[in-house]
Design an enzyme around this catalytic site. Structure first.
Site, mmCIF file in Angstrom:
data_model
loop_
_atom_site.group_PDB
_atom_site.id
_atom_site.type_symbol
_atom_site.label_atom_id
_atom_site.label_comp_id
_atom_site.label_asym_id
_atom_site.label_seq_id
_atom_site.Cartn_x
_atom_site.Cartn_y
_atom_site.Cartn_z
ATOM 1 N N ALA A 28 0.843 -1.201 0.000
ATOM 2 C CA ALA A 28 0.000 0.000 0.000
ATOM 3 C C ALA A 28 0.875 1.246 0.000
ATOM 4 N N ASN A 70 -0.906 -5.195 3.016
ATOM 5 C CA ASN A 70 0.225 -4.334 3.389
ATOM 6 C C ASN A 70 0.719 -4.728 4.775
ATOM 7 N N LYS A 71 2.013 -4.554 5.000
ATOM 8 C CA LYS A 71 2.530 -5.031 6.288
ATOM 9 C C LYS A 71 2.126 -4.168 7.470
ATOM 10 N N VAL A 108 3.986 -9.913 3.004
ATOM 11 C CA VAL A 108 4.089 -10.808 1.851
ATOM 12 C C VAL A 108 5.433 -11.514 1.929
ATOM 13 N N GLU A 150 18.314 15.411 0.179
ATOM 14 C CA GLU A 150 17.113 15.881 0.896
ATOM 15 C C GLU A 150 17.263 15.632 2.404
ATOM 16 N N ASP A 179 8.442 0.889 -7.690
ATOM 17 C CA ASP A 179 9.890 0.626 -7.634
ATOM 18 C C ASP A 179 10.256 -0.817 -7.989
ATOM 19 N N ALA A 222 8.039 8.194 -7.258
ATOM 20 C CA ALA A 222 6.616 8.165 -6.910
ATOM 21 C C ALA A 222 5.796 8.688 -8.086
ATOM 22 N N GLN A 223 6.367 9.662 -8.758
ATOM 23 C CA GLN A 223 5.684 10.233 -9.920
ATOM 24 C C GLN A 223 5.294 9.124 -10.911
ATOM 25 N N LYS A 243 7.404 22.165 -4.122
ATOM 26 C CA LYS A 243 7.539 20.819 -3.537
ATOM 27 C C LYS A 243 6.309 20.500 -2.677
HETATM 28 P P1 FAD Z 1 6.347 2.527 -1.722
HETATM 29 O O1 FAD Z 1 5.614 3.809 -1.817
HETATM 30 O O2 FAD Z 1 7.655 2.560 -1.019
HETATM 31 O O3 FAD Z 1 5.385 1.479 -1.001
HETATM 32 C C1 FAD Z 1 5.673 0.131 -0.811
HETATM 33 C C2 FAD Z 1 4.682 -0.417 0.212
HETATM 34 O O4 FAD Z 1 4.835 -1.825 0.307
HETATM 35 C C3 FAD Z 1 4.867 0.140 1.618
HETATM 36 O O5 FAD Z 1 3.636 0.505 2.151
HETATM 37 C C4 FAD Z 1 5.468 -1.038 2.389
HETATM 38 O O6 FAD Z 1 5.113 -1.044 3.756
HETATM 39 C C5 FAD Z 1 4.836 -2.216 1.665
HETATM 40 N N1 FAD Z 1 5.616 -3.444 1.772
HETATM 41 C C6 FAD Z 1 6.936 -3.606 1.497
HETATM 42 N N2 FAD Z 1 7.287 -4.896 1.670
HETATM 43 C C7 FAD Z 1 6.181 -5.552 2.046
HETATM 44 C C8 FAD Z 1 5.910 -6.906 2.346
HETATM 45 N N3 FAD Z 1 6.854 -7.848 2.300
HETATM 46 N N4 FAD Z 1 4.648 -7.241 2.709
HETATM 47 C C9 FAD Z 1 3.671 -6.314 2.762
HETATM 48 N N5 FAD Z 1 3.859 -5.024 2.473
HETATM 49 C C10 FAD Z 1 5.104 -4.635 2.117
HETATM 50 N N6 FAD Z 1 9.873 10.146 -5.854
HETATM 51 C C11 FAD Z 1 9.313 11.220 -6.479
HETATM 52 O O7 FAD Z 1 8.679 11.061 -7.547
HETATM 53 N N7 FAD Z 1 9.396 12.477 -5.966
HETATM 54 C C12 FAD Z 1 10.014 12.724 -4.794
HETATM 55 O O8 FAD Z 1 10.070 13.872 -4.339
HETATM 56 C C13 FAD Z 1 10.604 11.622 -4.090
HETATM 57 N N8 FAD Z 1 11.196 11.827 -2.907
HETATM 58 C C14 FAD Z 1 11.708 10.761 -2.211
HETATM 59 C C15 FAD Z 1 12.256 11.000 -0.952
HETATM 60 C C16 FAD Z 1 12.784 9.951 -0.227
HETATM 61 C C17 FAD Z 1 13.356 10.222 1.140
HETATM 62 C C18 FAD Z 1 12.758 8.641 -0.762
HETATM 63 C C19 FAD Z 1 13.317 7.482 0.037
HETATM 64 C C20 FAD Z 1 12.206 8.395 -2.020
HETATM 65 C C21 FAD Z 1 11.670 9.454 -2.749
HETATM 66 N N9 FAD Z 1 11.079 9.258 -4.008
HETATM 67 C C22 FAD Z 1 10.524 10.331 -4.683
HETATM 68 C C23 FAD Z 1 10.967 7.908 -4.587
HETATM 69 C C24 FAD Z 1 9.578 7.335 -4.221
HETATM 70 O O9 FAD Z 1 9.360 7.409 -2.826
HETATM 71 C C25 FAD Z 1 9.409 5.880 -4.673
HETATM 72 O O10 FAD Z 1 9.740 5.787 -6.035
HETATM 73 C C26 FAD Z 1 7.956 5.452 -4.446
HETATM 74 O O11 FAD Z 1 7.655 5.440 -3.065
HETATM 75 C C27 FAD Z 1 7.686 4.088 -5.056
HETATM 76 O O12 FAD Z 1 6.357 3.722 -4.829
HETATM 77 P P2 FAD Z 1 5.958 2.207 -4.570
HETATM 78 O O13 FAD Z 1 4.469 2.163 -4.513
HETATM 79 O O14 FAD Z 1 6.661 1.335 -5.530
HETATM 80 O O15 FAD Z 1 6.588 1.871 -3.145
HETATM 81 P P1 NAD Z 2 20.219 7.616 -6.485
HETATM 82 O O1 NAD Z 2 20.597 6.442 -7.282
HETATM 83 O O2 NAD Z 2 19.489 8.721 -7.117
HETATM 84 O O3 NAD Z 2 21.534 8.238 -5.798
HETATM 85 C C1 NAD Z 2 22.476 7.435 -5.129
HETATM 86 C C2 NAD Z 2 23.815 8.138 -5.120
HETATM 87 O O4 NAD Z 2 24.729 7.347 -4.353
HETATM 88 C C3 NAD Z 2 24.425 8.299 -6.518
HETATM 89 O O5 NAD Z 2 24.756 9.655 -6.703
HETATM 90 C C4 NAD Z 2 25.636 7.373 -6.495
HETATM 91 O O6 NAD Z 2 26.697 7.862 -7.281
HETATM 92 C C5 NAD Z 2 25.998 7.369 -5.016
HETATM 93 N N1 NAD Z 2 26.765 6.193 -4.598
HETATM 94 C C6 NAD Z 2 26.626 4.905 -5.013
HETATM 95 N N2 NAD Z 2 27.507 4.108 -4.384
HETATM 96 C C7 NAD Z 2 28.220 4.891 -3.551
HETATM 97 C C8 NAD Z 2 29.277 4.645 -2.629
HETATM 98 N N3 NAD Z 2 29.779 3.421 -2.442
HETATM 99 N N4 NAD Z 2 29.780 5.684 -1.940
HETATM 100 C C9 NAD Z 2 29.290 6.932 -2.107
HETATM 101 N N5 NAD Z 2 28.294 7.226 -2.967
HETATM 102 C C10 NAD Z 2 27.754 6.220 -3.674
HETATM 103 O O7 NAD Z 2 19.384 7.020 -5.257
HETATM 104 P P2 NAD Z 2 18.534 7.709 -4.105
HETATM 105 O O8 NAD Z 2 19.004 9.081 -3.822
HETATM 106 O O9 NAD Z 2 18.519 6.706 -3.005
HETATM 107 O O10 NAD Z 2 17.093 7.798 -4.739
HETATM 108 C C11 NAD Z 2 16.349 6.611 -5.057
HETATM 109 C C12 NAD Z 2 15.280 6.953 -6.079
HETATM 110 O O11 NAD Z 2 14.324 7.839 -5.510
HETATM 111 C C13 NAD Z 2 15.844 7.649 -7.301
HETATM 112 O O12 NAD Z 2 15.162 7.194 -8.433
HETATM 113 C C14 NAD Z 2 15.525 9.110 -7.072
HETATM 114 O O13 NAD Z 2 15.343 9.839 -8.267
HETATM 115 C C15 NAD Z 2 14.236 9.026 -6.286
HETATM 116 N N6 NAD Z 2 14.132 10.197 -5.400
HETATM 117 C C16 NAD Z 2 13.585 11.330 -5.910
HETATM 118 C C17 NAD Z 2 13.515 12.455 -5.124
HETATM 119 C C18 NAD Z 2 12.899 13.728 -5.671
HETATM 120 O O14 NAD Z 2 12.425 13.699 -6.800
HETATM 121 N N7 NAD Z 2 12.880 14.807 -4.925
HETATM 122 C C19 NAD Z 2 13.987 12.425 -3.801
HETATM 123 C C20 NAD Z 2 14.552 11.258 -3.324
HETATM 124 C C21 NAD Z 2 14.618 10.139 -4.131
#
Ligand code: FAD
Ligand code: NAD
Length: 403
Positions: free
Chosen positions: A12, A38-39, A82, A171, A298, A315-316, A377
């Site tokens: 979820a 969902n967990k 799961v 971030e 993802d 997430a987009q 944002k």
């Molecule tokens: P998620 O939203 O992560 O959801 C997965 C769900 O599955 C969760 O509810 C989890 O509890 C559940 N789950 C996992 N394993 C199990 C299991 N075994 N059994 C039951 N349930 C389970 N993307 C953007 O587009 N814009 C951003 O600004 C952005 N900012 C980010 C900031 C941070 C700090 C991070 C970490 C990521 C960010 N991302 C951003 C990336 C974005 O969060 C992910 O791409 C997005 O959440 C993926 O959606 P999802 O539905 O695949 O997984």
């Molecule tokens: P990322 O892959 O975008 O960045 C990981 C970074 O870690 C890279 O710059 C890489 O060069 C570095 N790295 C890899 N191995 C390393 C090592 N051994 N030592 C030091 N640096 C190392 O991954 P993320 O930041 O975890 O983001 C995950 C996903 O979520 C991405 O797709 C990202 O676009 C998305 N995200 C989006 C937003 C946003 O849109 N605002 C915010 C957070 C995450």
């Protein structure tokens, strides 16, 4: 009576919740039995997790009870974990039971990518879930609180390493650097004692992003005391801190690992063919060779054909995939296999927060930074809540203070 087809949605998160919401809106429960697993009994916004991790936002702001958003008369909800997907038997193994499906949606999200670097799992924190970020916040506070309680001063208690200067790392460090002055005041610590390192393997922070905006972000974070180690992969994490590729050792009480993600291991362990845990999906979002399994968010890998490289998982994209996935499920339960839609991502831009009222971003062809990017944002965060639960959810959980 003809049995309704069973749709089971795993996870979820953005993808799973939006798929369920879309099906609910279309009254698909009249033609199918829909179950979401969902967990936890709550949905959290992964994209906000850097804030509760640093302690700049309470974690309850990022989560909501699933039953407060979905109508459980239309969508069954099961709180369970799961463990495995058995495609041949069309079955999902949960912690406490098994579930059979006719159509499956896998939206289990991601896991931190460690690249097999020693010590990461044992000694580093990950920004992954409400549970994991609550632990980071508590740990940071514990380190500050411990510092003045020992006769021999451990400066490493006040040293923080963020591994990876991708969007998650930047971030988080933005939030952390905003929070530190407050922590210093609360725990009677000189700001100069606190060290925050952003360690990045690539030749720049935020590789691939607009250079001018990267410079803006780095200058801002440096002005808040962050030290960058660029072009410096981390080789090892241990109980003392991190070891860098150039031989430098940084002693740190807190290492937060943000070097990218891979698909949920359940997918790989269930026998699907994966690349970094992600399944390269067909255009209609089904797993190759499985007409009854959709993969979104993802766990799914889709190629940007313009550059022949995978789209970064966001997430987009997960939200957009949920719309296509829900439409395709409705076509299948209506017996209209030839009406399946192809998924085409529409990338609207990227905006990253830097803590406080600072952010950077590109939206369409416009570059944004400072308070206008920060407001954008929040608008993006609120828009998702609006898509999920309309204005009432925005008013309850949204970021209403834009400037
Ligand atoms: P998620 O939203 O992560 O959801 C997965 C769900 O599955 C969760 O509810 C989890 O509890 C559940 N789950 C996992 N394993 C199990 C299991 N075994 N059994 C039951 N349930 C389970 N993307 C953007 O587009 N814009 C951003 O600004 C952005 N900012 C980010 C900031 C941070 C700090 C991070 C970490 C990521 C960010 N991302 C951003 C990336 C974005 O969060 C992910 O791409 C997005 O959440 C993926 O959606 P999802 O539905 O695949 O997984
Ligand atoms: P990322 O892959 O975008 O960045 C990981 C970074 O870690 C890279 O710059 C890489 O060069 C570095 N790295 C890899 N191995 C390393 C090592 N051994 N030592 C030091 N640096 C190392 O991954 P993320 O930041 O975890 O983001 C995950 C996903 O979520 C991405 O797709 C990202 O676009 C998305 N995200 C989006 C937003 C946003 O849109 N605002 C915010 C957070 C995450």
């Amino acid at each position: 009576m003809i049995k309704k087809p069973r749709i089971v949605i795993l996870g979820a998160g953005y993808g799973g919740m939006m798929t369920a919401t879309r099906l609910q809106k279309a009254n698909a429960h009249q033609d199918a039995e829909i179950t979401l697993v969902n967990k936890h009994n709550y949905h959290y916004q992964t994209t906000w997790l850097h804030e509760p991790a640093a302690g700049t936002l309470h974690h309850d702001k990022t989560r909501m009870r699933i039953e407060s958003v979905l109508d459980t008369n239309k969508i069954n909800f099961i709180k369970d974990s799961v463990e495995e997907i058995k495609t041949e038997e069309k079955k999902v193994i949960l912690g406490d039971r098994e579930l059979e499906y006719d159509y499956l949606v896998v939206g289990l999200g991601s896991e931190p990518e460690t690249f097999g670097i020693p010590g990461v799992t044992e000694h580093a924190f990950a920004i992954r879930s409400v549970n994991s970020v609550r632990l980071i916040r508590e740990h940071i506070e514990y380190k500050f609180a411990s510092y003045n309680n020992e006769d021999e001063k451990h400066d490493e208690y006040l040293t923080f390493v963020v591994a990876g200067a991708g969007f998650t790392g930047i971030e988080f460090i933005g939030e952390l650097s905003e929070r530190i002055p407050e922590l210093c005041q609360e725990y009677d610590i000189d700001r100069e004692k606190v060290k925050v390192y952003s360690v990045e393997a690539a030749p720049t922070a935020l590789p691939g992003f607009d250079e001018e905006l990267v410079e803006y972000a780095m200058n801002l974070l440096e002005s808040r005391g962050v030290e960058f180690r660029i072009n410096t992969p981390i080789k090892e994490v241990n109980e003392n801190g991190v070891l860098l590729d150039d031989g430098e050792e940084i002693k740190a009480g807190t290492v937060v690992w943000t070097t990218g993600v891979r698909g949920n291991s359940v997918v790989e362990e269930s026998g699907f063919e994966t690349m970094r845990g992600r399944i390269k999906v067909e255009k209609d979002l089904r797993a190759p060779g499985f007409n009854d399994v959709f993969i979104i968010g993802d766990c799914a890998l889709i190629i940007n054909e313009e550059i022949n490289r995978p789209y970064p998982p966001t997430a987009q994209i997960a939200i957009q995939q949920a719309y296509t996935c829900a439409n395709n499920l409705r076509s299948l339960i209506a017996g209209k296999e030839d009406a399946l839609e192809e998924f085409k991502p529409e990338i609207k831009g990227t905006v990253a927060s830097l803590g406080g009222k600072e952010a950077i971003g590109v939206v369409g062809s416009r570059k944004l930074y400072g308070s206008s990017a920060s407001a954008m944002k929040k608008i993006i965060d609120n828009r998702y809540l609006y898509l999920l639960g309309g204005m009432p959810l925005v008013l309850k959980k949204g970021k209403l203070n834009l400037f």
